[in-house]
Design a protein around this motif. Structure first.
Motif, PDB file in Angstrom:
ATOM      1  N   GLN A   1      37.987  23.537 -11.034  1.00  0.00           N
ATOM      2  CA  GLN A   1      38.025  23.714 -12.491  1.00  0.00           C
ATOM      3  C   GLN A   1      36.665  24.065 -13.067  1.00  0.00           C
ATOM      4  N   HIS A   2      35.611  23.966 -12.250  1.00  0.00           N
ATOM      5  CA  HIS A   2      34.266  24.250 -12.756  1.00  0.00           C
ATOM      6  C   HIS A   2      33.748  25.608 -12.297  1.00  0.00           C
ATOM      7  N   THR A   3      34.655  26.473 -11.834  1.00  0.00           N
ATOM      8  CA  THR A   3      34.265  27.822 -11.446  1.00  0.00           C
ATOM      9  C   THR A   3      33.615  28.536 -12.632  1.00  0.00           C
ATOM     10  N   LEU A   4      32.553  29.301 -12.353  1.00  0.00           N
ATOM     11  CA  LEU A   4      31.854  30.002 -13.426  1.00  0.00           C
ATOM     12  C   LEU A   4      32.646  31.241 -13.833  1.00  0.00           C
ATOM     13  N   ASN A   5      33.610  31.028 -14.723  1.00  0.00           N
ATOM     14  CA  ASN A   5      34.429  32.133 -15.189  1.00  0.00           C
ATOM     15  C   ASN A   5      34.098  32.460 -16.644  1.00  0.00           C
ATOM     16  N   ALA A   6      34.884  33.348 -17.232  1.00  0.00           N
ATOM     17  CA  ALA A   6      34.613  33.769 -18.607  1.00  0.00           C
ATOM     18  C   ALA A   6      34.700  32.601 -19.578  1.00  0.00           C
ATOM     19  N   GLU A   7      35.650  31.690 -19.344  1.00  0.00           N
ATOM     20  CA  GLU A   7      35.806  30.540 -20.239  1.00  0.00           C
ATOM     21  C   GLU A   7      34.555  29.666 -20.234  1.00  0.00           C
ATOM     22  N   TYR A   8      33.951  29.519 -19.059  1.00  0.00           N
ATOM     23  CA  TYR A   8      32.728  28.722 -18.945  1.00  0.00           C
ATOM     24  C   TYR A   8      31.623  29.316 -19.827  1.00  0.00           C
ATOM     25  N   PHE A   9      31.428  30.617 -19.713  1.00  0.00           N
ATOM     26  CA  PHE A   9      30.362  31.256 -20.482  1.00  0.00           C
ATOM     27  C   PHE A   9      30.692  31.282 -21.974  1.00  0.00           C
ATOM     28  N   ASP A  10      31.975  31.314 -22.313  1.00  0.00           N
ATOM     29  CA  ASP A  10      32.368  31.215 -23.723  1.00  0.00           C
ATOM     30  C   ASP A  10      31.960  29.859 -24.296  1.00  0.00           C
ATOM     31  N   ARG A  11      32.135  28.807 -23.505  1.00  0.00           N
ATOM     32  CA  ARG A  11      31.750  27.467 -23.965  1.00  0.00           C
ATOM     33  C   ARG A  11      30.236  27.357 -24.149  1.00  0.00           C
ATOM     34  N   ILE A  12      29.490  27.945 -23.216  1.00  0.00           N
ATOM     35  CA  ILE A  12      28.034  27.918 -23.339  1.00  0.00           C
ATOM     36  C   ILE A  12      27.589  28.661 -24.594  1.00  0.00           C
ATOM     37  N   GLU A  13      28.182  29.828 -24.835  1.00  0.00           N
ATOM     38  CA  GLU A  13      27.851  30.601 -26.032  1.00  0.00           C
ATOM     39  C   GLU A  13      28.208  29.815 -27.296  1.00  0.00           C
ATOM     40  N   ALA A  14      29.363  29.141 -27.259  1.00  0.00           N
ATOM     41  CA  ALA A  14      29.787  28.350 -28.422  1.00  0.00           C
ATOM     42  C   ALA A  14      28.818  27.195 -28.677  1.00  0.00           C
ATOM     43  N   LEU A  15      28.322  26.565 -27.621  1.00  0.00           N
ATOM     44  CA  LEU A  15      27.357  25.470 -27.778  1.00  0.00           C
ATOM     45  C   LEU A  15      26.059  25.976 -28.407  1.00  0.00           C
ATOM     46  N   HIS A  16      25.600  27.137 -27.967  1.00  0.00           N
ATOM     47  CA  HIS A  16      24.400  27.723 -28.569  1.00  0.00           C
ATOM     48  C   HIS A  16      24.625  27.982 -30.062  1.00  0.00           C
ATOM     49  N   TYR A  17      25.822  28.449 -30.382  1.00  0.00           N
ATOM     50  CA  TYR A  17      26.142  28.733 -31.778  1.00  0.00           C
ATOM     51  C   TYR A  17      26.107  27.444 -32.605  1.00  0.00           C
ATOM     52  N   VAL A  18      26.695  26.375 -32.068  1.00  0.00           N
ATOM     53  CA  VAL A  18      26.720  25.088 -32.776  1.00  0.00           C
ATOM     54  C   VAL A  18      25.302  24.610 -33.075  1.00  0.00           C
ATOM     55  N   MET A  19      24.437  24.699 -32.071  1.00  0.00           N
ATOM     56  CA  MET A  19      23.066  24.232 -32.272  1.00  0.00           C
ATOM     57  C   MET A  19      22.340  25.055 -33.344  1.00  0.00           C
ATOM     58  N   ALA A  20      22.628  26.350 -33.395  1.00  0.00           N
ATOM     59  CA  ALA A  20      21.958  27.214 -34.362  1.00  0.00           C
ATOM     60  C   ALA A  20      22.526  27.077 -35.774  1.00  0.00           C
ATOM     61  N   HIS A  21      23.749  26.533 -35.876  1.00  0.00           N
ATOM     62  CA  HIS A  21      24.412  26.447 -37.182  1.00  0.00           C
ATOM     63  C   HIS A  21      24.799  25.008 -37.526  1.00  0.00           C
ATOM     64  N   ASP A  22      23.963  24.073 -37.063  1.00  0.00           N
ATOM     65  CA  ASP A  22      24.212  22.663 -37.339  1.00  0.00           C
ATOM     66  C   ASP A  22      23.654  22.277 -38.708  1.00  0.00           C
ATOM     67  N   ASP A  23      24.407  21.462 -39.427  1.00  0.00           N
ATOM     68  CA  ASP A  23      23.936  20.889 -40.695  1.00  0.00           C
ATOM     69  C   ASP A  23      23.514  21.949 -41.716  1.00  0.00           C
ATOM     70  N   GLY A  24      24.292  23.040 -41.786  1.00  0.00           N
ATOM     71  CA  GLY A  24      24.034  24.053 -42.796  1.00  0.00           C
ATOM     72  C   GLY A  24      22.983  25.083 -42.437  1.00  0.00           C
ATOM     73  N   GLN A  25      22.459  25.049 -41.197  1.00  0.00           N
ATOM     74  CA  GLN A  25      21.439  26.012 -40.798  1.00  0.00           C
ATOM     75  C   GLN A  25      22.044  27.413 -40.642  1.00  0.00           C
ATOM     76  N   ALA A  26      21.199  28.412 -40.800  1.00  0.00           N
ATOM     77  CA  ALA A  26      21.566  29.814 -40.549  1.00  0.00           C
ATOM     78  C   ALA A  26      22.893  30.182 -41.206  1.00  0.00           C
ATOM     79  N   ALA A  27      23.001  29.890 -42.489  1.00  0.00           N
ATOM     80  CA  ALA A  27      24.243  30.148 -43.219  1.00  0.00           C
ATOM     81  C   ALA A  27      24.637  31.619 -43.199  1.00  0.00           C
TER      82      ALA A  27
ATOM     83  N   THR B   1      31.530  26.644 -33.755  1.00  0.00           N
ATOM     84  CA  THR B   1      31.767  25.767 -34.905  1.00  0.00           C
ATOM     85  C   THR B   1      30.479  25.541 -35.697  1.00  0.00           C
ATOM     86  N   ALA B   2      30.506  25.934 -36.957  1.00  0.00           N
ATOM     87  CA  ALA B   2      29.394  25.640 -37.864  1.00  0.00           C
ATOM     88  C   ALA B   2      29.758  24.394 -38.660  1.00  0.00           C
TER      89      ALA B   2
END
Length: 278
Positions: free
Chosen positions: A112-138, A171-172
């Protein structure tokens, strides 16, 4: 007085599955404390020998996810000799799926931990969350799959992280602060699900007090005044209602439960949009 037990979690991968099963199971018992012995990435006979020795020294139930018969057999035999439960949590599911699909399993550890497209989508989503946390980068909020809005301490950040990590959703999250106008962009996102988070005033005051104590700050401010907090919640709810944003009360929900409820809203949101588009 709570009774304490040893429980061994053994996996040929990260052990996340066994830990999840244990937490879900142990929640059904009162007066029980467990000491977890977690053994991830067990893939050799030498490693299994160390695990078995630990089980001998601290006998207790064993929960495992191992695909190799070479590793499973000595473990099951030792548990039988010690008269402790030994449960393979994935076997019933895998056997049922194999029968339904009419396929043989590949017996791949950690598949279940194979490096597939879903894995990289989650990593990209995590980066997005960090950049848009608490109203940042509106200005980049239009790229969000969903946006969480709520007063302080309604679990916006941990819920955003969970949604990204488990569902791959960008998720922002934006704080609602009385007297401060929300970014205008939030009201022009037809393709993005907006969700309001709320909680009871008593619960928020408790969490906020603990936060202030942890930061060694003045414990008596408007931030923890019950009437002020009630007014915040009321104003936030009026905003959610005015914009027809769905609302989730997190007072008695865990992060996982809140995220699951939001994910269901997200699925429904897009199903309804597809129906309208048709």
């Amino acid at each position: 007085m709570n009774e304490r037990f040893h429980i061994h979690l053994i996996s040929d991968s990260t052990g996340e599955t066994t830990l999840g099963v244990l937490k879900a199971s142990i929640a059904q018992f009162e007066g029980v404390e467990v000491q977890e012995h977690i053994w991830p990435m067990v893939r050799s006979t030498a490693q299994m020998e160390k695990v078995i020795q630990e089980i001998k020294e601290n006998p207790g139930p064993v929960i495992f996810t191992l695909v190799s018969a070479r590793l499973r057999q000595p473990l099951i035999e030792e548990c039988t000799r010690l008269n402790v439960p030994c449960v393979s949590v994935l076997d019933p599911v895998i056997e049922a799926m194999a029968h339904f699909f009419n396929r043989q399993t590949v017996n791949r550890p950690g598949g279940q931990h194979t490096l597939n497209a879903e894995y990289f989508d989650r990593i990209e989503a995590l980066h997005y969350v960090m950049a848009h946390d608490d109203g940042q980068a509106a200005q980049g909020v239009s790229e969000a799959d969903l946006v969480l809005v709520g007063v302080s301490r309604t679990s916006k950040t941990p819920t955003s992280i969970y949604l990204a990590n488990h569902y791959g959703l960008k998720t922002a999250n934006v704080p609602f602060v009385p007297g401060i106008t929300l970014p205008d962009a939030l009201f022009h996102l037809p393709e993005t699900l907006m969700v309001g988070l709320t909680a009871s005033a008593d619960r928020l005051v408790q969490i906020r007090r603990n936060r202030l104590l942890m930061l060694n700050q003045e414990p008596e401010t408007d931030y923890v005044d019950i009437e002020t907090v009630k007014a915040e919640i009321s104003q936030a709810r009026k905003l959610f209602s005015k914009n027809t944003w769905p609302v989730i009360d997190v007072t008695r929900r865990s992060i996982e439960e809140t995220a699951a409820a939001i994910y269901q809203l997200y699925i429904r949101f897009h199903e309804e949009k597809e129906t309208v588009d048709i």
